[in-house]
Every structure is written in C-alpha cells, then in structure tokens.
Design a protein around this motif. Structure first.
Motif, PDB file in Angstrom:
ATOM      1  N   ALA A 155      37.264  36.940  41.390  1.00  0.00           N
ATOM      2  CA  ALA A 155      35.827  37.100  41.095  1.00  0.00           C
ATOM      3  C   ALA A 155      35.223  38.174  42.007  1.00  0.00           C
ATOM      4  N   MET A 156      35.874  38.420  43.142  1.00  0.00           N
ATOM      5  CA  MET A 156      35.383  39.487  44.037  1.00  0.00           C
ATOM      6  C   MET A 156      35.570  40.849  43.360  1.00  0.00           C
ATOM      7  N   GLN A 157      36.752  41.004  42.718  1.00  0.00           N
ATOM      8  CA  GLN A 157      37.001  42.262  41.980  1.00  0.00           C
ATOM      9  C   GLN A 157      35.962  42.426  40.864  1.00  0.00           C
ATOM     10  N   ASP A 158      35.717  41.325  40.118  1.00  0.00           N
ATOM     11  CA  ASP A 158      34.721  41.387  39.034  1.00  0.00           C
ATOM     12  C   ASP A 158      33.351  41.792  39.575  1.00  0.00           C
ATOM     13  N   THR A 159      33.020  41.245  40.755  1.00  0.00           N
ATOM     14  CA  THR A 159      31.697  41.527  41.331  1.00  0.00           C
ATOM     15  C   THR A 159      31.603  42.997  41.756  1.00  0.00           C
TER      16      THR A 159
END
Ligand code: B12
Length: 212
Positions: A155-159
């Motif tokens: 989810a960090m990559q998505d953010t």
C-alpha cells in the motif's frame, strides 16, 4: 538546579503534573516560549532519546516522557509567536491502507512534535487518495508512512504512485517505517528514506528540512 533543568528532569521522569506546574511557572516568570521548549522540554527528551536507542529505556517509559512533554507543549504552543510557528516544518503522518497498527506511529509523532515539527496525524488505514488530499491541504515538507504487516507494505507503493500521479511527488520528501520494512524496500518503492525507529526518524526529518 535551575527551573529549566527541573523542567527537563520532570520530562525525563514522565511526571505530567510537575511538567504542567513548572511550565506554567516559567511562563509566569516571563521566560520566552521558545526558551521553555528548547532549554527545558526538549532537553528532557534529549536525555530520553539515546536511552531508548541503546535499550536502557523501553516503550512504556518513553510514551510517559513523550506524554509529559506533550502536556508542556500544550501550554506553550498558543504562546509561540507567528514568527516561531512560520519556521516550523509540517510533517503529515499516517498508517497505510489496510493496517491498523499505530503504537509505533504515535511514538514517531510524539518525538517529531518534541523536535519542533508541526505533525498532522491522519490516522490509521489511510487510503492513498487521503494522503494526497492531506498533502494538498497541509502542504507538508515531509510525508511519513507506517506499515506493520507484510500484506500492507505494498500500500506504500500505491500511495507513492498516487502522490506522483497527483503531480505532488517533487513537493514532498517521503519517509517510511514499521517493523517489516528495510532500506532496500524503501528505495524500491521510490521513498526518500527508511528509519528503523522514532529517534532515527526525528534525526532524518530534521536533516531533510535543513538540506531542503
Ligand atoms: C500491538 C500489535 C497489534 C495490535 C495493534 C494495536 C495498535 N493500536 O497499534 C492489534 C492487536 C490491534 C494487532 C492486530 C493485528 N496484528 Co499485530 N502486532 C502487534 C505487535 C505485537 C506490536 C507492534 C508494535 O506496536 N510494536 C511497537 C512499536 C513501537 O514498534 P513499531 O510499530 O515497529 O514502530 C517503530 C519503528 O518501526 C518505527 N516506525 C513505525 N512507524 C514508522 C513510520 C515512519 C514514517 C518511520 C520513519 C518510522 C516508523 O518507529 C517506531 C518506534 O521506534 C506486533 C509484533 C511485533 N513484534 O511487531 C504484531 C504484528 C505486527 N501483528 C501481526 C498481525 C498478523 C496482526 C493481525 C493480522 C492479527 C489478526 N489475525 O487479526 C491484526 C491486523 C490488524 C490490521 N489490519 O492492522 C503480525 C504481522 C505479521 C506480518 N509479517 O505481517 C505481527 C508481526 C505479530 C506476529 N509476529 O505475527 N496487532
């Protein structure tokens, strides 16, 4: 012991009542708000931070110190001049989507506040678009993301992708942290830095603001 030293000691002891009493008495005696922060409250936390790093102090004790410091900051914050506040850097911090862990994040937030950052804590289970909105609204210099689950690390990559797509990536530095993370992962997803703990985060954030 001077009044400032007594205040620093009260922070180190995690003694909320003494911190409130000593901060109020310094304000009444005419001490400048920034002096109370720099020469009293933060000096106390400066004793705590290395002891936490070296394993001499543990999380519950650090939380108590940070809370005591927070009580002092509550009294002093409204008295800081606009000039003082203008020099304060803003840090937006949240735990990423799908993740509800916040003990470490809260610790980081408290240490950053003790380091003079204006921290906007956007909470847990924060969707990428909420990070984007918070950046638009608060215009931070630094954004921090926390993940404690291997399943939420992505989810960090998505953010970061969402921040890039919104055209905001070059406006902020991005720091990531949380137990399952490691420096190469931070690099892979395009973050500007990884920190192993709250003390390292405070140090790296302060460095980033100076080098900006
Ligand atoms: C407390 C805890 C919980 C609590 C959380 C309470 C809360 N309010 O946070 C509760 C009970 C709710 C919970 C739930 C779950 N948990 Co849990 N939890 C933990 C536990 C025991 C401690 C985490 C903690 O607070 N550590 C103390 C803090 C201070 O450390 P920290 O978070 O790492 O933070 C430090 C650094 O990482 C860094 N840091 C942190 N954030 C940031 C951010 C930035 C920007 C920076 C720079 C630095 C930084 O600084 C901090 C301070 O120095 C860990 C075990 C562990 N060893 O980590 C499991 C653990 C993380 N949980 C786990 C699991 C599986 C779950 C659940 C899925 C369990 C379940 N089946 O329901 C759920 C998931 C809920 C969800 N969707 O998030 C696993 C994850 C496994 C994995 N590899 O993914 C762990 C590792 C336990 C295990 N060994 O199985 N959990």
């Amino acid at each position: 012991m001077s009044n400032f030293e007594e205040l620093a000691e009260a922070v180190y002891q995690g003694d909320d009542e003494a911190v409130i009493m000593l901060t109020k008495s310094l304000v009444e005696s005419g001490a400048k708000p920034m002096e109370i922060v720099s020469n009293g409250l933060l000096v106390g936390m400066d004793i705590v931070a290395p002891k936490f790093k070296s394993g001499e102090m543990f999380i519950p004790e650090v939380m108590m110190c940070a809370r005591a410091l927070g009580e002092g900051l509550k009294i002093v914050k409204p008295l800081l001049s606009t000039e003082d506040s203008a020099s304060v850097s803003t840090f937006v911090m949240g735990t990423v989507k799908g993740d509800l862990h916040d003990i470490g994040k809260n610790l980081v937030v408290m240490l950053l506040e003790s380091g003079g950052f204006n921290v906007i804590d956007i909470g847990i289970d924060v969707a990428p678009e909420t990070f984007v909105e918070a950046i638009k609204e608060h215009k931070p210099q630094i954004v921090g993301m926390c993940a404690l689950l291997t399943t939420t690390m992505m989810a960090m990559q998505d953010t970061i992708d969402a921040i890039t797509e919104a055209g905001l990536r070059d406006k902020v530095k991005i720091l990531v942290g949380g137990a399952p993370l490691y420096p190469e992962f931070a690099e892979k997803i395009g973050a500007d830095g990884y920190c192993v703990d709250a003390v390292a985060c405070k140090e790296m954030a302060a460095q980033m603001v100076v080098n900006k």
